[in-house]
Every structure is written in structure tokens, then in C-alpha cells.
Design a protein around this motif. Structure first.
Motif, PDB file in Angstrom:
ATOM      1  N   THR A  56      48.264  40.838  35.741  1.00 16.43           N
ATOM      2  CA  THR A  56      48.530  41.492  34.462  1.00 16.43           C
ATOM      3  C   THR A  56      47.339  41.454  33.550  1.00 16.43           C
ATOM      4  O   THR A  56      47.172  42.327  32.703  1.00 16.43           O
ATOM      5  CB  THR A  56      49.714  40.805  33.753  1.00 16.43           C
ATOM      6  N   LEU A  57      46.487  40.450  33.691  1.00 19.59           N
ATOM      7  CA  LEU A  57      45.335  40.310  32.809  1.00 19.59           C
ATOM      8  C   LEU A  57      44.417  41.502  32.896  1.00 19.59           C
ATOM      9  O   LEU A  57      43.871  41.964  31.899  1.00 19.59           O
ATOM     10  CB  LEU A  57      44.568  39.042  33.173  1.00 19.59           C
ATOM     11  N   GLY A  58      44.240  42.048  34.110  1.00 18.97           N
ATOM     12  CA  GLY A  58      43.326  43.171  34.278  1.00 18.97           C
ATOM     13  C   GLY A  58      43.762  44.387  33.497  1.00 18.97           C
ATOM     14  O   GLY A  58      42.939  45.187  33.057  1.00 18.97           O
ATOM     15  N   ALA A  59      45.059  44.555  33.302  1.00 15.05           N
ATOM     16  CA  ALA A  59      45.543  45.722  32.584  1.00 15.05           C
ATOM     17  C   ALA A  59      45.501  45.524  31.090  1.00 15.05           C
ATOM     18  O   ALA A  59      45.656  46.469  30.320  1.00 15.05           O
ATOM     19  CB  ALA A  59      46.981  46.026  33.013  1.00 15.05           C
ATOM     20  N   CYS A  60      45.291  44.286  30.666  1.00 17.18           N
ATOM     21  CA  CYS A  60      45.360  43.984  29.240  1.00 17.18           C
ATOM     22  C   CYS A  60      44.053  44.222  28.516  1.00 17.18           C
ATOM     23  O   CYS A  60      44.038  44.471  27.319  1.00 17.18           O
ATOM     24  CB  CYS A  60      45.778  42.523  29.044  1.00 17.18           C
ATOM     25  N   ILE A 111      30.097  38.991  32.258  1.00 19.58           N
ATOM     26  CA  ILE A 111      30.883  40.228  32.221  1.00 19.58           C
ATOM     27  C   ILE A 111      31.306  40.616  33.635  1.00 19.58           C
ATOM     28  O   ILE A 111      32.447  41.056  33.865  1.00 19.58           O
ATOM     29  CB  ILE A 111      30.086  41.364  31.566  1.00 19.58           C
ATOM     30  N   LEU A 112      30.404  40.453  34.604  1.00 15.90           N
ATOM     31  CA  LEU A 112      30.752  40.757  35.993  1.00 15.90           C
ATOM     32  C   LEU A 112      31.855  39.821  36.491  1.00 15.90           C
ATOM     33  O   LEU A 112      32.755  40.247  37.224  1.00 15.90           O
ATOM     34  CB  LEU A 112      29.517  40.642  36.890  1.00 15.90           C
ATOM     35  N   VAL A 113      31.791  38.553  36.088  1.00 17.75           N
ATOM     36  CA  VAL A 113      32.861  37.618  36.432  1.00 17.75           C
ATOM     37  C   VAL A 113      34.177  38.109  35.834  1.00 17.75           C
ATOM     38  O   VAL A 113      35.226  38.091  36.491  1.00 17.75           O
ATOM     39  CB  VAL A 113      32.548  36.200  35.930  1.00 17.75           C
ATOM     40  N   GLY A 114      34.108  38.573  34.585  1.00 17.32           N
ATOM     41  CA  GLY A 114      35.310  39.065  33.918  1.00 17.32           C
ATOM     42  C   GLY A 114      35.941  40.238  34.645  1.00 17.32           C
ATOM     43  O   GLY A 114      37.173  40.338  34.744  1.00 17.32           O
ATOM     44  N   ILE A 115      35.119  41.122  35.173  1.00 18.16           N
ATOM     45  CA  ILE A 115      35.642  42.257  35.940  1.00 18.16           C
ATOM     46  C   ILE A 115      36.315  41.767  37.214  1.00 18.16           C
ATOM     47  O   ILE A 115      37.443  42.154  37.543  1.00 18.16           O
ATOM     48  CB  ILE A 115      34.509  43.246  36.284  1.00 18.16           C
ATOM     49  N   GLU A 116      35.614  40.909  37.951  1.00 18.33           N
ATOM     50  CA  GLU A 116      36.138  40.434  39.230  1.00 18.33           C
ATOM     51  C   GLU A 116      37.400  39.584  39.058  1.00 18.33           C
ATOM     52  O   GLU A 116      38.293  39.617  39.911  1.00 18.33           O
ATOM     53  CB  GLU A 116      35.065  39.631  39.968  1.00 18.33           C
ATOM     54  N   ARG A 117      37.476  38.862  37.953  1.00 16.85           N
ATOM     55  CA  ARG A 117      38.652  38.031  37.690  1.00 16.85           C
ATOM     56  C   ARG A 117      39.765  38.818  37.002  1.00 16.85           C
ATOM     57  O   ARG A 117      40.811  38.265  36.666  1.00 16.85           O
ATOM     58  CB  ARG A 117      38.261  36.826  36.827  1.00 16.85           C
ATOM     59  N   LYS A 118      39.515  40.106  36.741  1.00 19.18           N
ATOM     60  CA  LYS A 118      40.490  40.997  36.096  1.00 19.18           C
ATOM     61  C   LYS A 118      40.829  40.566  34.670  1.00 19.18           C
ATOM     62  O   LYS A 118      41.935  40.814  34.177  1.00 19.18           O
ATOM     63  CB  LYS A 118      41.758  41.143  36.956  1.00 19.18           C
ATOM     64  N   PHE A 119      39.865  39.920  34.014  1.00 23.23           N
ATOM     65  CA  PHE A 119      40.020  39.656  32.591  1.00 23.23           C
ATOM     66  C   PHE A 119      39.878  40.968  31.816  1.00 23.23           C
ATOM     67  O   PHE A 119      40.452  41.129  30.737  1.00 23.23           O
ATOM     68  CB  PHE A 119      38.961  38.667  32.093  1.00 23.23           C
ATOM     69  N   ILE A 120      39.072  41.855  32.352  1.00 20.52           N
ATOM     70  CA  ILE A 120      38.886  43.200  31.822  1.00 20.52           C
ATOM     71  C   ILE A 120      38.858  44.151  33.018  1.00 20.52           C
ATOM     72  O   ILE A 120      38.715  43.724  34.166  1.00 20.52           O
ATOM     73  CB  ILE A 120      37.570  43.341  31.015  1.00 20.52           C
ATOM     74  N   THR A 121      38.971  45.442  32.749  1.00 14.23           N
ATOM     75  CA  THR A 121      38.865  46.416  33.830  1.00 14.23           C
ATOM     76  C   THR A 121      37.397  46.688  34.136  1.00 14.23           C
ATOM     77  O   THR A 121      36.507  46.397  33.326  1.00 14.23           O
ATOM     78  CB  THR A 121      39.544  47.734  33.457  1.00 14.23           C
ATOM     79  N   ARG A 122      37.155  47.272  35.292  1.00  9.37           N
ATOM     80  CA  ARG A 122      35.788  47.646  35.659  1.00  9.37           C
ATOM     81  C   ARG A 122      35.215  48.633  34.642  1.00  9.37           C
ATOM     82  O   ARG A 122      34.046  48.533  34.256  1.00  9.37           O
ATOM     83  CB  ARG A 122      35.782  48.253  37.065  1.00  9.37           C
ATOM     84  N   GLU A 123      36.047  49.569  34.193  1.00 16.50           N
ATOM     85  CA  GLU A 123      35.580  50.563  33.231  1.00 16.50           C
ATOM     86  C   GLU A 123      35.205  49.902  31.911  1.00 16.50           C
ATOM     87  O   GLU A 123      34.194  50.265  31.291  1.00 16.50           O
ATOM     88  CB  GLU A 123      36.650  51.625  33.001  1.00 16.50           C
ATOM     89  N   GLN A 124      35.983  48.948  31.459  1.00 16.63           N
ATOM     90  CA  GLN A 124      35.646  48.244  30.217  1.00 16.63           C
ATOM     91  C   GLN A 124      34.319  47.499  30.356  1.00 16.63           C
ATOM     92  O   GLN A 124      33.499  47.507  29.442  1.00 16.63           O
ATOM     93  CB  GLN A 124      36.763  47.269  29.858  1.00 16.63           C
ATOM     94  N   GLY A 125      34.148  46.838  31.503  1.00 17.43           N
ATOM     95  CA  GLY A 125      32.898  46.128  31.729  1.00 17.43           C
ATOM     96  C   GLY A 125      31.718  47.077  31.771  1.00 17.43           C
ATOM     97  O   GLY A 125      30.662  46.792  31.179  1.00 17.43           O
ATOM     98  N   TYR A 126      31.886  48.191  32.454  1.00 17.65           N
ATOM     99  CA  TYR A 126      30.818  49.194  32.520  1.00 17.65           C
ATOM    100  C   TYR A 126      30.466  49.702  31.126  1.00 17.65           C
ATOM    101  O   TYR A 126      29.276  49.796  30.771  1.00 17.65           O
ATOM    102  CB  TYR A 126      31.249  50.358  33.424  1.00 17.65           C
TER     103      TYR A 126
END
Length: 457
Positions: free
Chosen positions: A14-18, A98-113
Motif C-alpha cells: 500500500t505504501l507505493g500507492a500512497c 530516492i532509488l531506495v524509496g522507489i524500490e521499497r515502494k515508499f514512492i512510485t517510480r514516476e514520483q522518484g523520476y
């Protein structure tokens, strides 16, 4: 009872969608007297701490640039009005986070980009000198903020930390969408414009600083061993402004003088390399962290050292010193060790066995998880379960504390938060090590300098 923080966010994905979450979204377990009600596995605990530390570089980022603030004081007490000052080296650690955040789904790939694209757009216009970035910028303007009166130009060491992180970002996005490929290409251009060879100053050594106003006045030739190995590796790897191998061997390695006495031993552990100003015990632990956030020490060796063994022994010496605790400081022990540069009871200090002020820096043991997983995990659990709110805030563990001095400042530094999340993730998945080491220039640069890289599990 100490308050525990247990994130609902770690259930499923769920974190990735948040996306960007409120750093205060927690379950307060204060009223629960049964400690089992807030029990948390080692894996979940690491995810929790990674998430909170990630927020330093996400929620806490400087808003105009997207870069990492040099410092953040949760008590809102600053020595000067510098909330908008960002750090190049800390931002290098931050883009890795930030890359860790994407992989851990703390944020989406698009948000990180989008975040990284914003920062690179800012970086393309910010001050640099022969392609080399300063230690500090004003995040609102991109103009250099002098680190000291004569240090108002390029800082090659901090630039190397930023380049280390940006190369990981390049590798992460290079085969992605059209926008991601363009971002990777723009990063590649910035990397190629760093004039490592300029910082030779016509000698077989690299100099830390150059300024258009002060030239080489800082006169800091970088010789090992300290935190700067990554600078020489990147300089050798540069596809456009490379250095010859003799700059490494004559400058950094001091014509072999970097090699330690074969008989050296401290607490039963040998250090292959002479640590500058701290030969017996090794220096502060960040010397085994900063250069190795992307550069994988596993199986890495040259004529001077086995870097995995060296870094592990450095960590174990630091730990054993704290357990022996010759100054009898309160709190030190098997579950509470780690001396490195951080805030201190006397301002700021490069804590080590030879500069021990009774201050523990959480980043020291956490960033050492790859080297000492069992020993560092005990520290992590002690910090979380026993010290709790005293040292844990919205952006992870605070920078430093001292039970001896009853000193628990609510302060953070980018250069300490970054290694903690990056090295924790390297321990868990090897994410940043894989990205950095797959860059073709890096293998070429290491080969030029005489390194051997052996694949390990």
C-alpha cells in the motif's frame, strides 16, 4: 513506557500507492504495557528505519532545488538562517536514497523520476567550476555558499560523492521510458564535464579545492587513507578528464606509504592501510562508508588492501573500543557503539577511539550493517526498543546523542542520514552496489588503477 512507532504502511504494498506520506502517521503504542503488542521483526524494523530516514531526502528536501539540506533541526534552533543551504555530497547520498524509496515502494517510480528530474534541471544551472561542484549551494539560487573563507569554489571530494550517486541514477533509468532515458543522458553529460584532471594542479596527486577567487590557496592535496578513495576511482574512470594511474599510486597511496605495518594489530584485528592521523585504531567509521555507498568492497582489492576485510576490521576495532570503554562513558557496550563524525557536545567532532567524547552517532553502526550484520542489528534494536523517542524522530535516528552528558539533540545532518539508508539497503539487496558497479567506466577505472574485483555472493 517508551513510545514505539509501528507503521501501518508496511502491510502489503500500500505504501507505493500512497506516495508522499505524513511522517507522523504512526500507531501510538504508549498505552500498551505488553511489549509483545508492538513486537517488530528485524526485517520490518529495517524497513521502518529506512522509510523514516528516506523522508529526510523526500519530505525534508529543500523545496526549490529538490536537493538535500545540509542540516535539519527538528527543534527549529539553527546556528544561522541556513534552511535553504544544500550540500553536494549529502545530495549524492540523497539521490541514492530516492532509488531506495522507489524500490521499497515508499514512492512510485514516476514520483522518484519527477523528483530527480527536477534536481538535475536545477543542477544544470547551478554554480560549478571546471565542472566541479561546491560543497554548499544556496538552494534557492544555485549560487555557491562558501564553506570557509577560501573554500568558495569547486570541491572535488563532495563532487565525487554526488557523482557516485548520479551514476547510480543514470544506471537505474538508462533503459526506462523516453523521459527516463533523457534524464540518464543529461546526467551522463554532467558526469563527463567534471574536470578531475584539472584538480591535479600539474602534479601526481589530486587537490581537494579550487576557487576562481582563491585558486589553489586551500592547498589540500588528498593523500590516503581516509574517506576519499571514491574520488580517485572516479577520476580514473572519467571518460573525458581521466587521470593516469601514477596519480593514484604516487598521490593517494603515497608511493606505497599507505600500506600499514604487517604486524599492526588492535584487539586482534589488522588494518591493511595506515589511516591518516589514526593509525592504531583506524579513523572515524565514515571512512568505511562514504566511498563504499556505490563502490562495492566485497571482493575488491589492490596491491594495498583487501577492502572488505579492511572495512570490517575497522568496524570491529571501533566496536571493541566502545565495549572496552576505557573512559567509562555511560551507555557504551555491545548494544551501543559507533564513533564517527557528527554533531557533538562540543559542536561537531570526528569521533573515533582517538577522539572519544562520550558521543554515539547512530549512523556509525547502522551504516556498518554490511560489515557487521549481527553486531549492528543489536544496536539497531537497542536504539529502537530502549532509547526510542529520545533518539528517533520523523527523519530517522537523530544525528548523535550522549547518555554520559544527558544530551539528546533533535538534529540531523544529510551526510549521516544518507549512508544509513544506503548501506542498510546494500546489506539487504545490494541495490546501490549493483547499480554503481555495472557502470562500464567504473570497471575500466578500477582496472587502470590495478584493482581486482571478484564476484561474491
Amino acid at each position: 513506557m517508551i513510545k514505539r512507532f509501528v507503521y501501518i504502511l508496511f502491510v502489503g504494498t500500500t505504501l507505493g500507492a500512497c506516495g508522499k506520506r505524513d511522517a507522523h502517521e504512526t500507531v501510538d503504542a504508549t498505552s500498551k504495557k505488553d511489549s509483545s503488542a508492538v513486537a517488530i521483526s528485524n526485517d520490518s524494523l529495517m524497513t521502518l528505519i529506512e522509510y523514516k530516514t528516506f523522508q529526510y531526502f523526500w519530505d525534508g528536501a529543500e523545496p526549490v532545488s529538490g536537493g538535500a539540506r545540509e542540516r535539519f533541526h527538528a527543534d527549529n534552533i539553527y546556528p544561522q538562517n541556513d534552511k535553504h543551504i544544500i550540500t553536494s555530497g549529502g545530495t549524492g547520498f540523497g539521490v541514492m536514497a530516492i532509488l531506495v524509496g522507489i524500490e521499497r515502494k515508499f514512492i512510485t517510480r514516476e514520483q522518484g523520476y519527477q523528483h530527480l528530474d527536477k534536481f538535475v534541471s536545477w543542477l544544470e544551472k547551478a554554480d560549478r567550476f571546471h565542472g566541479v561542484w561546491p560543497h554548499w549551494w544556496n538552494g534557492e539560487t544555485g549560487k555557491v555558499k562558501p564553506f570557509s573563507p577560501n573554500d568558495d569554489g569547486g570541491d572535488l571530494v563532495e563532487t565525487s560523492y554526488l557523482a557516485q550517486g548520479l551514476l547510480c541514477v543514470r544506471e537505474y533509468f538508462k533503459d526506462g521510458s523516453d523521459g527516463e532515458k533523457k534524464l540518464a543522458s543529461r546526467i551522463d553529460k554532467l558526469w563527463r564535464e567534471i574536470e578531475f584532471d584539472w584538480h591535479r594542479n600539474n602534479k601526481n596527486v589530486l587537490y581537494w579545492h579550487w576557487s576562481p577567487n582563491n585558486g589553489w590557496k586551500m592547498n589540500f592535496a588528498v593523500e590516503g587513507y581516509n574517506e576519499c578513495l571514491i574520488m580517485y576511482v572516479l577520476a580514473a574512470a572519467s571518460p573525458t578528464h581521466s587521470i593516469p594511474a601514477e596519480v593514484y599510486h604516487e598521490g593517494w597511496a603515497r608511493k606505497g606509504g599507505i600500506k600499514n605495518d604487517p604486524a599492526h594489530e588492535q584487539y586482534g584485528f589488522h588494518l591493511d592501510l595506515r589511516h591518516n592521523s589514526a593509525q592504531q585504531f583506524g579513523g572515524p567509521l565514515f571512512w568505511s562508508h562514504y566511498s563504499f555507498l556505490g563502490l562495492n568492497p566485497k571482493g575488491l582489492s589492490d596491491r594495498y588492501a583487501d577492502y572488505w576485510e579492511h572495512n570490517r576490521n575497522h568496524t570491529l576495532i571501533n566496536r571493541k573500543y566502545c565495549i572496552e570503554n576505557p573512559k567509562q562513558f555511560k551507555g557504551y557496550g555491545e548494544n551501543c557503539w559507533g564513533l564517527t563524525a557528527s554533531y557533538s557536545v562540543k559542536g561537531y567532532a570526528a569521533h573515533s577511539p582517538t577522539e572519544d567524547l562520550g558521543v554515539i552517532s547512530p549512523t556509525a553502526a547502522l551504516s556498518s550493517l554490511p560489515y557487521t550484520p549481527d553486531e549492528s542489528m543489536k544496536v539497531l534494536r537497542h536504539f529502537y526498543e530502549d532509547l526510542g523517542d529520545q533518539i528517533l524522530g520523523d527523519y530517522g535516528f537523530y544525528d548523535a546523542f550522549s547518555e554520559q552528558h544527558n544530551w539528546y539533540p533533535k538534529k540531523y545532518l544529510a551526510i549521516d542520514q544518507g549512508p544509513a539508508i544506503v548501506m542498510m539497503e546494500n546489506y539487504r539487496t545490494g541495490l546501490l552496489w549493483k547499480l554503481f558497479m555495472q557502470a562500464p567506466e567504473i570497471s575500466q577505472g578500477l582496472k587502470k588503477l590495478g584493482f581486482t574485483v571478484q564476484q561474491t555472493n
